[in-house]
Design an enzyme around this catalytic site. Structure first.
Site, PDB file in Angstrom:
ATOM      1  N   ASP A  38       9.881   0.409  -0.583  1.00  0.00           N
ATOM      2  CA  ASP A  38      11.334   0.447  -0.693  1.00  0.00           C
ATOM      3  C   ASP A  38      11.863   1.862  -0.466  1.00  0.00           C
ATOM      4  OD1 ASP A  38      13.831  -0.707  -1.014  1.00  0.00           O
ATOM      5  OD2 ASP A  38      13.868  -0.391  -3.180  1.00  0.00           O
ATOM      6  N   ARG A  42      -2.021   2.447   9.752  1.00  0.00           N
ATOM      7  CA  ARG A  42      -3.367   2.894   9.382  1.00  0.00           C
ATOM      8  C   ARG A  42      -4.406   2.356  10.353  1.00  0.00           C
ATOM      9  NH1 ARG A  42      -7.560   1.020   5.705  1.00  0.00           N
ATOM     10  NH2 ARG A  42      -8.702   2.804   4.818  1.00  0.00           N
ATOM     11  N   HIS A  76     -11.428   2.893  11.806  1.00  0.00           N
ATOM     12  CA  HIS A  76      -9.992   2.821  12.118  1.00  0.00           C
ATOM     13  C   HIS A  76      -9.719   3.043  13.602  1.00  0.00           C
ATOM     14  CE1 HIS A  76      -9.210   4.240   7.668  1.00  0.00           C
ATOM     15  NE2 HIS A  76     -10.005   3.182   7.756  1.00  0.00           N
TER      16      HIS A  76
END
Length: 360
Positions: free
Chosen positions: A259, A214, A152
């Site tokens: 949402d 991320r 990452h």
């Protein structure tokens, strides 16, 4: 040093393919169907590269290529020849890290400067390097202190229409960093070419442009100047996001469409085995996304209002893992394989750069 290569030919490709389609309104993935092959197969531009990660176009039609693990930058000539330019010092490649993104200065003809994102023993950073067309100068750090790890690391850099340098970062496996506004990890950053912070950034004195990411490895702008980013999910959903300054994209609190009012939902999402999206380019009214685990190129039509059409799967499992996509000024897409990155099954000629010219 010259690598095996094939000159770019005239390309006419008709894309009638459709594959897995994601309903971005419901978050449900339709069943995957085999994509029909293009009328003409992609043309090989270069072969026998070692994990090509960044590709940036020079004004003379050549390109510079970053090899992740060796820290080497190579030059790809318009006729297809590939030669070594030099090695970037202090590159510490481990896992997903190393020499990653490249960008060419918008004023390269006068300043002869390219920019590189790399991992050192201490951090991820962005450096400016003078390149006179023959050799590299001494790198000058312009942004340091980006969290680094074996996973990452983000790494894509690109100049926007505003002349600012945008930098994508990952949270380096430390998830809370993505929500920490004081950390450079898990963000999209925006800086001036000299590393200073633009006064119109969302947070005064901070390079942070957006947060809650991320691992972003792809950014591009469409004809309307909208910024799009691709992002790796963890276990369920990979994402395409429309980036707004100061917005929070939810990681690690949410993955995919949630949402929730405080977070911005992705516009497109896929199951992680169909994408693992890395590089993205915009050309001919569509986003073109390179998929690693998904081993395909995704085409996503962009409407004039910024809405996205149904993704189309192209070249599924034909070339293995795909890392980077760039659009040339004459309307050709280049995309690179990443089969020598420790997670692929390399063919004898890998890694390669291939080219296609999309049709209407």
């Amino acid at each position: 040093m010259k690598r095996g290569c094939v000159a770019v030919a005239a390309l006419l490709v008709g894309f009638a393919a459709t594959g897995c389609q994601t309903d971005s309104s419901t978050g449900e993935s339709a069943a995957t169907s085999a994509a029909q092959p293009p009328v003409v197969a992609p043309t090989v531009v270069a072969t026998e590269l070692e994990v090509p990660w960044g590709i940036a176009l020079l004004p003379d039609g050549a390109a510079v290529i970053a090899e992740r693990d060796s820290g080497t930058i190579r030059r790809l000539q318009p006729n297809g020849d590939v030669t070594e330019v030099g090695e970037v010092p202090e590159v510490a490649a481990r896992g997903e890290s190393g020499l990653l993104g490249l960008a060419v200065s918008p004023t390269y003809t006068s300043d002869q400067t390219i920019f590189a994102y790399l991992t050192t023993d201490e951090d991820n950073r962005v450096v400016a390097v003078r390149y006179d067309g023959r050799s590299l100068g001494e790198p000058v750090p312009i942004l340091t202190g980006i969290p680094a790890g074996s996973i990452h690391d983000g790494g894509r850099i690109a100049f926007g229409p505003d002349g600012k340098l945008y930098v994508t970062t990952g949270e380096a496996g430390d998830r809370p960093l993505a929500q920490d506004p004081s950390s450079l990890g898990g963000k999209i950053l925006r800086i001036n070419p000299d590393g200073t912070i633009p006064p119109d950034n969302p947070l005064s004195g901070s390079p942070v442009w957006s947060l809650g990411h991320r691992n972003v490895q792809g950014i591009t702008w469409d004809d309307a100047g909208r910024l799009w980013a691709t992002e790796f999910g963890a276990n369920t959903w990979d994402e395409v996001n429309l980036i707004r300054p100061g917005a929070n994209y939810g990681w690690p609190d949410v993955e995919g469409q949630a949402d929730e009012a405080e977070f911005v939902d992705p516009v497109v999402q896929w199951p992680t085995d169909e994408a693992s999206p890395s590089g993205v380019a915009y050309l001919d009214g569509s986003l073109w996304v390179a998929a690693l685990r998904g081993e395909r190129l995704w085409r996503i039509p962009v409407g004039g209002d910024g809405s996205l059409g149904e993704p189309q799967s192209l070249f599924a499992e034909e070339y293995g893992r795909l890392r980077t996509v760039v659009a040339t000024p004459d309307g050709v897409l280049w995309f690179s394989t990443s089969n020598r990155d420790g997670r692929g099954s390399p063919a004898e000629s890998d890694d390669r750069i291939l080219a296609v010219r999309p049709s209407a």
